[in-house]
Every structure is written in C-alpha cells, then in structure tokens.
Design a protein around this motif. Structure first.
Motif, PDB file in Angstrom:
ATOM      1  N   THR A 263       0.799  -1.192  -0.113  1.00  0.00           N
ATOM      2  CA  THR A 263       0.139  -0.148   0.001  1.00  0.00           C
ATOM      3  C   THR A 263       0.821   1.450  -0.292  1.00  0.00           C
ATOM      4  OG1 THR A 263      -1.293  -1.557   1.438  1.00  0.00           O
ATOM      5  CG2 THR A 263      -1.368   1.478   1.253  1.00  0.00           C
ATOM      6  N   LEU A 264       2.133   1.162   0.899  1.00  0.00           N
ATOM      7  CA  LEU A 264       2.347   1.970   1.257  1.00  0.00           C
ATOM      8  C   LEU A 264       3.493   2.440  -0.157  1.00  0.00           C
ATOM      9  CD1 LEU A 264       3.827   2.444   4.834  1.00  0.00           C
ATOM     10  CD2 LEU A 264       2.461   4.368   3.422  1.00  0.00           C
ATOM     11  N   GLY A 265       3.676   1.146  -1.050  1.00  0.00           N
ATOM     12  CA  GLY A 265       4.368   1.343  -1.874  1.00  0.00           C
ATOM     13  C   GLY A 265       6.332   1.923  -2.044  1.00  0.00           C
ATOM     14  N   ILE A 266       6.188   0.013  -0.903  1.00  0.00           N
ATOM     15  CA  ILE A 266       7.722   0.648  -0.602  1.00  0.00           C
ATOM     16  C   ILE A 266       8.369  -0.909  -0.623  1.00  0.00           C
ATOM     17  CG2 ILE A 266       9.029  -0.477   1.808  1.00  0.00           C
ATOM     18  CD1 ILE A 266       7.452   2.314   1.620  1.00  0.00           C
ATOM     19  N   LEU A 411      -4.041   3.807   8.016  1.00  0.00           N
ATOM     20  CA  LEU A 411      -3.636   4.672   6.194  1.00  0.00           C
ATOM     21  C   LEU A 411      -5.303   4.290   5.773  1.00  0.00           C
ATOM     22  CD1 LEU A 411      -0.530   2.143   5.534  1.00  0.00           C
ATOM     23  CD2 LEU A 411      -0.738   4.629   5.773  1.00  0.00           C
ATOM     24  N   ASP A 412      -5.764   3.223   6.427  1.00  0.00           N
ATOM     25  CA  ASP A 412      -7.764   3.153   5.782  1.00  0.00           C
ATOM     26  C   ASP A 412      -8.580   4.223   5.870  1.00  0.00           C
ATOM     27  OD1 ASP A 412      -6.691   0.727   5.719  1.00  0.00           O
ATOM     28  OD2 ASP A 412      -7.664   0.064   6.847  1.00  0.00           O
ATOM     29  N   GLU A 413      -7.741   4.805   7.181  1.00  0.00           N
ATOM     30  CA  GLU A 413      -8.386   6.316   7.499  1.00  0.00           C
ATOM     31  C   GLU A 413      -8.284   7.560   6.039  1.00  0.00           C
ATOM     32  OE1 GLU A 413     -10.904   6.933   9.942  1.00  0.00           O
ATOM     33  OE2 GLU A 413     -10.628   9.365   9.762  1.00  0.00           O
ATOM     34  N   ILE A 443      -3.048   7.788   0.430  1.00  0.00           N
ATOM     35  CA  ILE A 443      -1.630   7.025   0.888  1.00  0.00           C
ATOM     36  C   ILE A 443      -0.760   8.503   0.461  1.00  0.00           C
ATOM     37  CG2 ILE A 443      -0.301   5.184   0.706  1.00  0.00           C
ATOM     38  CD1 ILE A 443      -2.448   4.765   2.205  1.00  0.00           C
ATOM     39  N   GLY A 444      -0.659   8.937  -0.842  1.00  0.00           N
ATOM     40  CA  GLY A 444       0.835   9.773  -0.786  1.00  0.00           C
ATOM     41  C   GLY A 444      -0.113  11.055   0.070  1.00  0.00           C
ATOM     42  N   ALA A 445      -0.676  11.535   0.835  1.00  0.00           N
ATOM     43  CA  ALA A 445      -1.068  12.815   1.482  1.00  0.00           C
ATOM     44  C   ALA A 445      -0.334  12.124   2.946  1.00  0.00           C
ATOM     45  CB  ALA A 445      -2.494  13.169   2.288  1.00  0.00           C
TER      46      ALA A 445
END
Ligand code: ARG
Length: 599
Positions: A263-266, A411-413, A443-445
C-alpha cells in the motif's frame, strides 16, 4: 549531466586558484532573493579571513591585506563565466551574485529533455555497495505509527541512492528472536494449545492480543514468567517444535506487513528480511572475538565491552553488554554480528541505519566497538535519525485509550477521508476511478506530509492539513500534475496535436519572466536531488517540487499555452511537458507517491 551549480562551482574554483593561488572548494548557494540573481558565491569572506590568519593558507602580503570585497573583485577579474551567467555583481560584505543567461537556461533545458530517464540527475562516478537497514518492526506485533518513518524515509533513501547509481541492499532488521516468543508460546500452551498444533490458525490480531495478556500474566506470576523464559531458551537452542511455532508467528506477521508495504509503495519483500534470527549462529563468535582481543570483559557476571569515550552520569565507563550472566545474547550482540556480516560478506562500503533518535547512543557505542575491534576498514557507518509523529496535542500520537495507533488503521482512515474529498469535488466519476484517486491521494498525503518535514524534527500529524488542496501537500502536487496533463486533452478538443508540436519544436522562448523563472527551476532538479542525498533529507525534494508547481502556476496564469501564437506554442508546451515529467518522476520514482492523470 552537470547541474548549473556544479558548472559554476568549477569556474569559481578555477578563478580563486588564479586570483590567489589557493585550491579551495567553491561555496555556492542559491540566492536568498531572486532580486540578487540565481546563485551567490560566499567564498570571499571566509577566504579573506583565512589569508589574513596566514596559518592554514599561506600567501603574499598584498593578498593578506585584502578586504573580502577586494578579494571578490580579484576573483571576478579571473572568472570566465559569460557562457553561463550575466556579468557578476558584488554585494554586501563581499558576496558575488550570479544570474543565469537565458541562452544557457534554454540550452540546459534542451539537454534535460533529451535526458529522458534522469531529467538532469547525474550518475555518481564511483558506485558503492550500500546496505540500508530500515523498517525493522518486532515480529508478532502489528505495525504502528512508530514504524511509519523508518519505513518511508528508509525507502526514499534507497530509491535516491539507486538512482544515483549505488548498489543498494535493503534489509529489514526485524526483532524476530526476542523474549516475546517465549511469552507467547508459554501463553498459548496453557490457553490455546490447539492453535499451536494447527498451522495458519493464529493471525497478527490474535498475537497482538495474546502478547498483551501474556505480558500482564508475566508481571503478576513469577512461575509463568519462568516458563516463558524456558521457552525462549528452547527456541534459542533450536528445539524443533518450538521453531515450528516460531515460524508460524513469523509467517503471520509477514502476512500483515506485506500488504502495508505494498500500500505504501515500499520496495520490501521476503527477500529483504534479515531479522535478528538471521545472525543467531554468529553471536558466539562475536563474543569470542571481542574476548580474544581483550575488549570484552566480565563485569558483574555479564560480558561487556567499554567503548572509548562513553561515560555514565557518574563518570564511570559505560558498558555495551553483549552477553548476560545466563548466557543470553542481547540486541547489541546481534547488531555487532550484523555489522561484521555486512562488511565481510556483503562487502558494504556504507551501512545506513534508519531508526528514531532514541537509538542514537546505541549506534554510537556500537560503531565505536566495531571500530575498536578492527572490523571497520573502509566502511562508513551512518545512523540516520528522525523525530516523532505527534498528535494535535503535541504529544506522541496515540489512540484515545492511550495505545499506539495501528499503521493499517491510520492508512485506511487517510484513504477514507480522501474518498470523501473526491466525492465532494467530483461526484460524477465512476466508482472505480474514485477509488483509485482516493488511494493515491490518501496514501500520498500521509507520505508526503512526513517527507516534507525536516526528518530530524517531530511533526504534528493532521489529516486536515495533509489532505488540503493547497499548500505543500500531496493533493496539491497531484492536482498540479493532473492539471498539466489536461492541457493535452484540451488541445485535442481544439484540434491541436500537442505531441506533434512538441516533437517539431525548433526554438525555446523564455521571454516572459514567468517562463524564465519556471525554466530555471526545471533545470535545478539535479541540484535538488544532490542536496537531498547529501544529507538524506527528503524535504529538499518536496520543497523543490512545491516550488516547481508554484512557478508553473505563475507561468500558466501569465502565459497562454494552447492559445499562444503558433510560433511560441511548442516552446510553452515543452515547459508544461517537462514540468509534468519532473513532478511525476519526483513523486513516483523518488518518493514512491502515485500521480493521477485526472483528478
Ligand atoms: N527492531 C528495532 C526496533 O524496533 C529496529 C531495528 C533497527 N536496526 C538495527 N540494526 N538495530 O527498535
């Protein structure tokens, strides 16, 4: 390609050499105010002082008596820079102000356009092997907000080093060999024996809860604490059944971490796991070696090393404990084994640790021990620290009941809130489209807000601020990108083939001041990259991107693009296109934040 600042630095160094005979690096910074130009050279002040002192730098009498201004004049007299800058000017106590030539800017712009994959970011000359140790959560517990920064800052460091040309080895140093396993196994044996038999029957949520209950039990019942301790010993002695259960816990944890990383693009997966357990058969050797060298000694029953230069409050030598009286090894022992492994086996030129500032002393002492033991030859050991994530009350972010905020929930929030923003702004979009945008924005925020703060400071976590459409936020940057991308679509409606015009471009026009300012910012991408990587500070990248978006906005307000004269339209389209490419490259490749074509 070399950035403007690099070219200028070279010329200034040469001029200083000619003017004073001194070989010193140029000190060039961006101008503090565009009124003064684009860059300034700060050498003359320091140089005049050094010459006068006549200690580190030797020179003639006439040079020694020069004021900084006179020295600046002498440097300018030797400076050959008219292919890059306009006539240099001296300001204040002896600064040299430099303003780029529009022709140079246009030429540089052209080079960046053809530098498609790097957009002006230079490859470093000597590639190194760099181990980056980041995101090392403790197994059997859910990831919480405390794991956010190591994970995303570490990932950004890896991305930038890779782009610069290093060989990066990502390692997640997980706490997967500690006493929590004894506690958990002892607990399950009494309360949920059946689960120990059945693979796949415990989830991370269970483990989280069991651990809390079991820990409380340990605290009130010494008998239970003793059986927990026996279970860890069994694990550390590689007892087969215990190992099987342990693996089960590791698997359950991995199943929880991986979707968060995705999700975080890690860029982390199973192949990057080098938890504490990985070093378990290397610990005895660390102790033996340090004992043999006379560095490790028995002290109050434990085996300790006393690194030079570390004292307790009472002015006693401060120990690094590497083995307890019961034979158990510690966090530091594993870390010493890891240093040795990374130097000897992985041939690391650099090892970078990304953890919060509370571990500062641990790493300082560790590095000293490794150095005293003669393990570190040409390897550079670096600890990159960061501040805490705070709640609106200025205290470490916690839930209402005082617990750590779970990362997944956070992250869901963020995505949920982003969705309602999308819903409000763009109710007619298809649901799948809304979903996609909300994910990228939410997620970007979270990531962008973290990156945009100086990593060494604490920052206050605020959904409202990070999701705002204006200011230095992800949604603002994503919107800026989408707005530029809409120009091509609008062109189509007007019967203008923007792609074709771009390809056929003959001349670059930078006549309007906003065009020139935007172009100057575009050619500074490599410079921003270099300053971010020099100090491992992602906020230099976000600050650059934000300024770029603002300069674009001024340009776009002042200069028609699609309605421009056909002669200059390709040039303006080029500015738009390059702005979009750099924003996208910065967000996606360096920060791992998604862009969206329409918003
Ligand atoms: N597991 C550790 C923690 O949660 C982080 C590991 C950092 N890396 C290291 N080599 N010690 O604090």
């Amino acid at each position: 390609m070399k950035s403007a600042i690099q070219l200028i630095s070279e010329r200034i160094s040469q001029a200083i050499q000619k003017a004073t005979g001194q070989n010193v690096p140029a000190i060039i910074t961006g101008a503090t105010d565009p009124k003064f130009g684009d860059y300034q050279c700060n050498n003359a002040l320091a140089l005049a002082k050094q010459l006068k002192a006549n200690t580190t730098l030797r020179s003639s009498d006439s040079l020694r008596s020069m004021s900084p201004r006179q020295l600046a004049e002498k440097i300018i007299a030797e400076l050959k820079i008219d292919d890059i800058c306009q006539k240099p000017e001296i300001a204040g106590a002896g600064f040299i102000n430099l303003r780029l030539n529009p022709e140079f800017v246009a030429e540089n712009l052209r080079e960046i356009v053809s530098d498609k994959d790097r957009l002006g970011i230079e490859k470093i000359k000597k590639s190194q092997t760099v181990v980056v140790d980041f995101s090392g959560p403790n197994i059997a517990k859910q990831m919480h907000v405390g794991h956010l920064r190591s994970t995303i800052i570490g990932d950004c460091i890896c991305r930038t080093l890779e782009l610069a040309g290093d060989k990066v080895i990502r390692q997640s140093h997980r706490g997967d060999w500690g006493k929590q396993f004894g506690v958990l196994i002892a607990y399950l044996q009494i309360t949920h024996k059946e689960k120990l038999q059945k693979p796949g029957s415990v989830s991370i949520n269970d483990l989280d809860q069991y651990y809390k209950d079991a820990q409380a039990w340990c605290d009130r019942d010494p008998g239970f604490a003793e059986s927990a301790r026996r279970e860890v010993v069994k694990l550390h002695n590689n007892d087969k059944d215990t190992l099987r259960v342990w693996e089960e816990f590791v698997r359950a944890s991995r199943k929880h971490y991986q979707p968060i990383y995705d999700t975080l693009g890690i860029n982390l997966n199973e192949s990057n796991e080098r938890g504490e357990s990985f070093y378990r058969d290397k610990l005895a050797d660390v102790v033996t070696d340090l004992k043999k060298q006379g560095l490790a000694v028995e002290s109050e029953g434990a085996v300790c090393v006393f690194p030079e230069g570390f004292k307790t409050k009472d002015d006693e030598p401060m120990p690094v404990i590497i083995q307890k009286s019961d034979g158990a090894y510690l966090y530091a022992t594993t870390d010493l084994a890891a240093i040795r492994y990374r130097i000897n086996e992985l041939k690391a030129d650099r090892i970078i640790y990304v953890t919060d500032a509370r571990q500062k002393l641990h790493f300082e002492m560790l590095f000293k021990v490794a150095e005293m033991a003669g393990w570190v030859k040409n390897t550079e050991l670096i600890h990159i620290t960061f501040g805490s994530v705070l709640g609106e009350d200025g205290k470490p972010l916690k839930t209402r009941s005082g617990e750590n905020v779970k990362l997944k929930e956070l992250l869901d929030e963020a995505v949920k809130r982003a969705k309602s923003v999308v819903q409000e702004k763009n109710p007619d979009l298809a649901d799948s489209e809304k979903e996609k945008i909300a994910n990228a924005v939410g997620i970007g925020a979270v990531k962008y807000a973290d990156y945009s703060n100086n990593r060494t400071s604490d920052y206050i976590f605020s959904f409202d601020k990070m999701l705002a459409m204006d200011g230095n936020t992800a949604p603002y940057m994503q919107y800026a990108y989408a707005r530029i991308k809409s120009i091509g679509r609008k062109g189509q409606e007007k019967g203008i083939d923007t792609e074709k015009e771009l390809k056929g471009i003959k001349e670059i026009y930078l006549e309007n001041n906003t065009e020139l300012e935007l172009a100057k910012q575009l050619i500074r991408y490599g410079e921003a990259f270099n300053s971010a990587i020099a100090d491992f500070k992602p906020n230099f990248l976000t600050a650059y991107l934000y300024e770029l978006a603002q300069k674009f906005s001024s340009f776009y307000n002042a200069c028609p693009v699609l309605d421009a004269e056909p002669k200059i339209r390709p040039s303006r389209l080029l500015l738009c296109d390059l702005t979009a490419k750099i924003i996208r490259h910065g967000l996606e490749n360096l920060l791992g934040i998604k862009t969206i074509e329409r918003m």
